[in-house]
Design a protein around this motif. Structure first.
Motif, mmCIF file in Angstrom:
data_model
loop_
_atom_site.group_PDB
_atom_site.id
_atom_site.type_symbol
_atom_site.label_atom_id
_atom_site.label_comp_id
_atom_site.label_asym_id
_atom_site.label_seq_id
_atom_site.Cartn_x
_atom_site.Cartn_y
_atom_site.Cartn_z
ATOM 1 N N THR A 25 44.049 35.736 24.048
ATOM 2 C CA THR A 25 44.839 36.075 25.220
ATOM 3 C C THR A 25 44.421 35.196 26.389
ATOM 4 O OG1 THR A 25 44.945 38.351 24.455
ATOM 5 C CG2 THR A 25 45.472 37.972 26.756
ATOM 6 N N GLY A 26 45.396 34.758 27.147
ATOM 7 C CA GLY A 26 45.095 33.919 28.290
ATOM 8 C C GLY A 26 46.350 33.291 28.852
ATOM 9 N N VAL A 27 46.154 32.489 29.848
ATOM 10 C CA VAL A 27 47.252 31.750 30.461
ATOM 11 C C VAL A 27 47.086 30.290 30.042
ATOM 12 C CG1 VAL A 27 48.304 31.022 32.631
ATOM 13 C CG2 VAL A 27 47.361 33.328 32.413
ATOM 14 N N TYR A 28 48.143 29.727 29.471
ATOM 15 C CA TYR A 28 48.104 28.353 28.996
ATOM 16 C C TYR A 28 49.261 27.571 29.600
ATOM 17 C CZ TYR A 28 45.066 30.321 25.389
ATOM 18 O OH TYR A 28 44.061 30.955 24.735
ATOM 19 N N ASN A 29 48.993 26.345 30.000
ATOM 20 C CA ASN A 29 50.055 25.453 30.459
ATOM 21 C C ASN A 29 50.594 24.708 29.254
ATOM 22 O OD1 ASN A 29 49.734 26.056 33.203
ATOM 23 N ND2 ASN A 29 48.045 24.613 33.363
ATOM 24 N N THR A 69 49.261 19.797 29.754
ATOM 25 C CA THR A 69 49.083 20.823 28.736
ATOM 26 C C THR A 69 47.614 21.183 28.649
ATOM 27 O OG1 THR A 69 51.004 20.148 27.462
ATOM 28 C CG2 THR A 69 49.308 21.332 26.269
ATOM 29 N N ASP A 70 47.349 22.462 28.551
ATOM 30 C CA ASP A 70 45.985 22.965 28.487
ATOM 31 C C ASP A 70 45.282 22.400 27.255
ATOM 32 O OD1 ASP A 70 43.685 24.671 28.153
ATOM 33 O OD2 ASP A 70 44.669 26.037 29.552
#
Length: 98
Positions: A25-29, A69-70
């Protein structure tokens, strides 16, 4: 003026990867490319020379929004490799009427 873009096909491909892999879970670009508005105009002029372009508020200073992009995401998944803007725009223009 720069903006970050991702092709809808790349987005769908990558979302399917999320469903089939264990991604924390997390925030990804998730970005395919960063383009200037003028780069997009140049490609459109090349593909459709008869299109007319109107530039409004040219004297205003706009923010540049560029995202990469992450790297954590790229390491976890075999994310889609972006195609060239000209190829993507040509596909779009051939599939939609305007």
């Amino acid at each position: 003026q720069y903006r970050s873009f991702i092709h809808v096909n790349d987005l769908v491909y990558n979302l399917a990867l999320f469903l089939n892999n264990d991604v924390s879970t997390g925030v990804y670009n998730l970005v395919s490319k960063n383009l200037s508005i003028l780069e997009i105009v140049d490609v459109l002029k090349e593909l459709r020379p008869t299109l007319e372009f109107l530039f409004v508020d040219q004297h205003l200073e706009f923010r540049n929004i560029q995202v990469k992009t992450d790297l954590k995401l790229a390491a976890l998944l075999d994310i889609a490799q972006p195609r060239g803007l000209k190829e993507e725009m040509n596909e779009f223009l051939n599939n939609f009427s305007y």
